[in-house]
Write an enzyme that holds these catalytic residues in place. Sequence first.
Site, PDB file in Angstrom:
ATOM      1  CB  ALA A 109      28.907 -75.833 -23.990  1.00  0.00           C
ATOM      2  CB  CYS A 110      25.495 -71.413 -25.625  1.00  0.00           C
ATOM      3  SG  CYS A 110      25.894 -71.145 -27.364  1.00  0.00           S
ATOM      4  N   PRO A 111      23.371 -73.628 -26.095  1.00  0.00           N
ATOM      5  CG  PRO A 111      21.214 -73.394 -25.254  1.00  0.00           C
ATOM      6  CD  PRO A 111      22.569 -72.785 -25.190  1.00  0.00           C
TER       7      PRO A 111
END
Length: 565
Positions: A109-111
Site C-alpha cells: 500500500a502506498c499513499p
Amino acid sequence: MKTIAIIHSPQMPPRTYLAKQILCQQIQHQSLKLTDNIAAAELIIVIGENIADEHQLTGKKVFFTDETQIIPAPEKTLSMAENKAIIVDNANFIKPKIAKKQRVLAVTACPTGVAHTFMAAEALEIEAKKRSWQIKVETRGSVGTGNEITLEEINDADFIIAATDIEVDLAKFAGKRIYHTSTSAALKRTAQEMDNALAKAEYYQPNKIKNSSDNLTKKTTTQGLYRHLLTGVSYMLPMVVAGGLCIALSFMFGLDAAEQPGTLAAALMQIGKHSALALMVPILSGYIAYSIADRTGLTPGLVGGMLAVSTNAGFLGGIIAGFMAGYVAKLLNQYFPLPKSMESLKPILIVPLCATLITGLVMIYIIGNPVSWIMTSLTEWLTNIGTTNAVILGIILGAMMCTDMGGPVNKASYAFGVALLSAQTYGPMAAIMAAGMVPPLAMGLATLFARNKFSTNEREGGKAAFILGLCFISEGAIPFAARDPMRVLPICMLGGAITGALSMYFHVTLMAPHGGLFVMLIPGAVQPIIAYLLAIMCGTLISAILYAYLKRAEVETSLNKKILN
C-alpha cells in the site's frame, strides 16, 4: 567439545551468507568449536544446493540444510544437525531433500494507491518465483483491496510481508509472523527485504502494539511522523482530484459562468470548490489522527481540520491539528485509567470528547491566528511573486519532483502544490505536475533514441514508463533509476528543474491536481496550453537526449565483463 565445519555454495548469494553468519553465531553461543578444516570436523553442515566433492565428506557425519531452515530457527537447525546428521557413504552418495519452500503472503500500500502499490507487488512476486516460494500479494490500492488474502491462506503461511507506506489494518494477521517495510524498499531491494523478512519477522498482536509505550516512542521518530502524514494525504488525494476536476469542468462554460446561480457551471463549482475541496483539510487532519490513535483520533482530527478551515489556517493548520488530535487521543487512551465498569465508555465518549475539546480550544486560541497569518503571507507572496523568484521556485519544485520518484521529497513538493490549490493559487501546481511527468517520459524516449543501448526488457519498460508519464505517474522511471541511479537521477532532476522553471516563467496555471496531459481535454483546466506543452517537451527532450548519450550499452557491459574474466 564438538568441532563443526560449514560448507556453503561457492557463489555465496546474500541470503546464504546471512544464514551462515547466523549459524556461526549460534554455534559460538553454544560454546561449540567452529573450524574450516573439514578433515578435523566431527560434524559438517552443508548449506545450499551446490554440494562439495563427496570425497571430502566420505565417512563424515553430514547434515544438509538451506537458508530457509537456518534463518528463522538457527537453534533448532543446529539441534537437528547434531541429532539427524548422516554418515556419508561414497559408494551411494545421495543428497537428502532439504527444507520446504516458504509460503509467503504480502500486503502492499502506498499513499496514492497507484504505482508503488502494484510495482512493489510485482517485484515481490518475481523474487519469490526465483526462489520457488509460494506467494500471494494483496494490494491495498486506490480502487480498493485487490487479490484479497483468505483466512485459509493466512493459516498456511510461514510469514507475512507488510510493504506499506501508510497505516493499514493488519488485524486479520494476528498471531502470524509479520515483517514491516516500505513499498520503495520492497521494490528496490527485493531480495534483501525477503531475507530480512525470513530472519526478522515478528509475531503480530494488534492490541499489544496499539497500547505499547515503546510503539509511541517509535512513532515519534521522523519516519513515524512521515508515515502518519502520508496516511492523511492518501485519504485526501481522491477528494482533491475529484474537487479539482469538478472546478475545471465548471470553466468549460466560461470563467464567469459559475457565478450565475442555477446553472450547471454553478452546480459543478458548488460540488468541487464548496464541497469536495472544503472537505480536503478535515479529511487530511482526521486521517493523520486516525493513523496515530486509530478510531479514537478520527473525531478530534476531523473537528481540528474544520477549525483550521474556519480560522483560515488552511492546509498547514490541518496538519498541525491532525498530529495534535492524534497524539492527545493516544495519550488519553494510554494514561487515563478508568474503573473497569467505565472502560467501555473510553473509546466512544471520554477520549473523543476530551481530545476534541483540547484540540479545538488550542486551534481557536493558540494556533489558528498565527498559522492563518503564515498562510495569508505565503499566498500574497506567491500572488505577487516576480519573474526571477517564480523561476527559482519552479526550479526547486521541479527538481524535487524528480529526486526520488514518488518518495518523501517528491511527495513534499506535491503536497505544497495541493496546499496552494485551496488558496486559489494555481501556478506551482502546474510546475509540479509538468515536472513530475518528465522522468518517465524521458526514459521512454531514451529507449527509442538509443535502442541498441537498452535490453529488450528495458525497451518494453520504456514503453510502459512513457504511458505512465502521460498520466503523471513518476514511478514509471523507478526501474531505470534503480539500475543506473548515478546517471538517471541527476539527468531527470535537470529536466524537471527546466520544466518547472519554464512553467513558472510562462505563468502557467493548473486547476486539477492530477491527470497528466489528459486534463488538457477539459477546457480551462490548463492555461496557456501551448506554454505548458512547451515546458514539458523541453525538459523531457533534454533528459532523454542526455541519458541516451550517457547510457552505457548493454553489449559494451557484457564485453567488458568477458575481458575482465
